[in-house]
Design a protein around this motif. Structure first.
Motif, short mmCIF file in Angstrom:
data_model
loop_
_atom_site.label_atom_id
_atom_site.label_comp_id
_atom_site.label_asym_id
_atom_site.label_seq_id
_atom_site.Cartn_x
_atom_site.Cartn_y
_atom_site.Cartn_z
N LEU A 44 -1.21 38.51 50.00
CA LEU A 44 -1.45 37.64 51.13
C LEU A 44 -1.71 36.02 51.18
N LYS A 45 -0.80 35.51 51.65
CA LYS A 45 -0.38 33.95 52.19
C LYS A 45 -1.41 33.30 52.62
N VAL A 46 -1.88 32.56 52.59
CA VAL A 46 -2.47 31.49 53.53
C VAL A 46 -2.82 30.35 53.43
N ILE A 47 -2.31 29.61 54.49
CA ILE A 47 -2.08 28.00 54.50
C ILE A 47 -2.94 27.47 55.17
N LEU A 48 -3.32 26.02 54.28
CA LEU A 48 -4.22 25.57 54.95
C LEU A 48 -3.34 23.97 55.76
N LEU A 49 -4.02 24.12 56.80
CA LEU A 49 -3.48 23.36 57.65
C LEU A 49 -4.35 22.22 58.01
N HIS A 106 -3.46 12.15 47.99
CA HIS A 106 -2.20 12.45 48.97
C HIS A 106 -1.46 13.86 48.49
N THR A 107 -1.98 15.19 49.31
CA THR A 107 -0.64 16.28 48.76
C THR A 107 0.40 15.23 49.75
N ILE A 108 1.78 15.51 48.54
CA ILE A 108 3.41 15.43 48.86
C ILE A 108 3.90 16.93 49.15
N ALA A 113 0.78 18.79 53.13
CA ALA A 113 0.24 17.68 53.18
C ALA A 113 -0.02 17.45 54.77
N GLY A 114 -1.06 16.93 54.53
CA GLY A 114 -1.62 16.39 56.41
C GLY A 114 -0.51 15.38 56.79
N GLN A 115 -0.69 14.33 55.97
CA GLN A 115 -0.19 13.22 55.82
C GLN A 115 1.68 13.36 57.22
N GLU A 116 1.21 12.10 58.49
CA GLU A 116 2.36 12.59 59.10
C GLU A 116 4.07 12.55 58.58
N ARG A 117 3.46 11.83 57.48
CA ARG A 117 5.17 11.04 57.37
C ARG A 117 5.75 12.37 56.09
N PHE A 118 4.83 13.19 55.76
CA PHE A 118 5.15 14.53 55.20
C PHE A 118 5.77 15.53 56.61
N THR A 150 6.77 21.89 57.22
CA THR A 150 7.03 22.67 58.09
C THR A 150 8.21 23.64 57.54
N PRO A 151 8.89 24.08 56.50
CA PRO A 151 9.67 25.36 56.49
C PRO A 151 8.20 25.98 55.28
#
Ligand SMILES: Nc1nc2c(ncn2[C@@H]2O[C@H](COP(=O)(O)OP(=O)(O)OP(=O)(O)O)[C@@H](O)[C@H]2O)c(=O)[nH]1
Ligand SMILES: [Mg+2]
Length: 202
Positions: A8-13, A38-40, A64-69, A74-75
Motif C-alpha cells: 500500500l502507498k500512503v502519502i504525507l502532505l 526541510h525535505t526537497i 516537501a511541504g514548502q511551496e517552492r518544491f 506533485t508527480p
C-alpha cells in the motif's frame, strides 16, 4: 492470515515544518531528530505490518511541504492508496491550509472520487504547550470534509503515531471491501442487462 503481503502507498502532505518527515521516521525507525532538515522533493520508506490479520507492506511517501518544491512533489501523488493530510496543532495556518492540500492532491493524483478515497488527518506536535488549533475544531473540519479519521500525534514523544498509520491501512482495506461489495451486488444477466440487487452493504 494470507501469506502474501499487500503493498500500500500512503502519502504525507502538509505545510513545511508540520512534522511529516518526523512522523515517517518515528514510525519506521523509531527515531526523532529535533533539528531535521526541510525535505526537497519526496522520500519514501517501507515498513511491514499486520493489520487485522492482513500482512501489509506500507510504502510511506514523505513530501516537501514548502511551496517552492511543489513541482517536485506533485508527480508522486499518482497511485496513492491513502493520503495523510498533516498539520501542526501549534500552527493555525497549517490547519487552514488543509483544504488546499486536499485539492492539490485531488488535482494531481489519479483519484476520481474524493468522497470514496481514504484520507486521514493528523494534528501533529500535540506535545507542545501552546496550541493554536483546538481538538474540537479539527474534528469538526474532518466531519465536514468527508468524515475522515483524525489523530492527534507527536513524533517527538511517539503519541498516536502507530495508531495513525494503522488507521490509514484500515481505511484502505475498508474502501476496498466497500468497492468489492458494491461490484458483487451488481450483476449482469446473460442478456447483458445490468441488474443491481439493492443489498445494503453497511
Ligand atoms: N515538539 C515537536 N516538534 C516536532 C514534532 N514533529 C516534528 N517536529 C519538529 O518540527 C520541525 C519540522 O519537522 P519536519 O519533520 O522536518 O517537518 P516536515 O513537515 O517534514 O517539513 P518539510 O520537509 O519542510 O515539509 C523539526 O525541527 C522537528 O524536530 C513533534 O511532534 N513535536
Ligand atoms: Mg520533511
Amino acid at each position: 492470515m494470507s501469506g502474501k503481503s499487500l503493498l500500500l502507498k500512503v502519502i504525507l502532505l502538509g505545510d513545511g515544518g508540520v512534522g511529516k518527515s518526523s512522523l515517517m521516521n518515528r514510525y519506521v525507525t523509531d527515531c526523532f531528530d529535533s533539528q531535521s532538515f526541510h525535505t526537497i522533493g519526496v522520500e519514501f520508506l517501507n515498513r511491514d505490518l499486520e493489520v487485522d490479520g492482513r500482512l501489509v507492506t506500507l510504502q510511506i511517501w514523505d513530501t516537501a511541504g514548502q511551496e517552492r518544491f511543489k513541482s517536485l512533489r506533485t508527480p508522486f501523488y499518482r497511485g496513492a492508496d491513502c493520503c495523510l493530510l498533516t498539520f501542526a496543532v501549534n500552527d493555525l495556518q497549517s490547519f487552514q491550509n488543509l483544504g488546499c492540500w486536499k485539492k492539490e492532491f485531488m488535482y494531481y493524483s489519479d483519484v476520481k472520487n474524493a468522497e470514496r478515497f481514504p484520507f486521514v488527518v493528523l494534528g501533529n506536535k500535540v506535545d507542545m504547550e501552546q496550541r493554536e488549533v483546538g481538538q474540537d475544531e479539527a474534528r469538526a473540519w474532518c466531519e465536514e470534509n468527508g468524515c475522515c479519521p483524525y489523530f492527534e500525534t507527536s513524533a517527538k514523544d511517539d503519541t498516536n503515531v502507530t495508531a495513525a498509520f494503522e488507521a490509514a491501512v484500515r481505511e484502505v482495506l475498508a474502501a476496498e471491501d466497500q468497492i468489492g461489495h458494491t461490484l458483487l451486488s451488481s450483476t449482469i444477466d446473460l442478456h447483458g442487462n445490468r441488474k443491481t440487487s439493492r443489498t445494503s452493504c453497511c
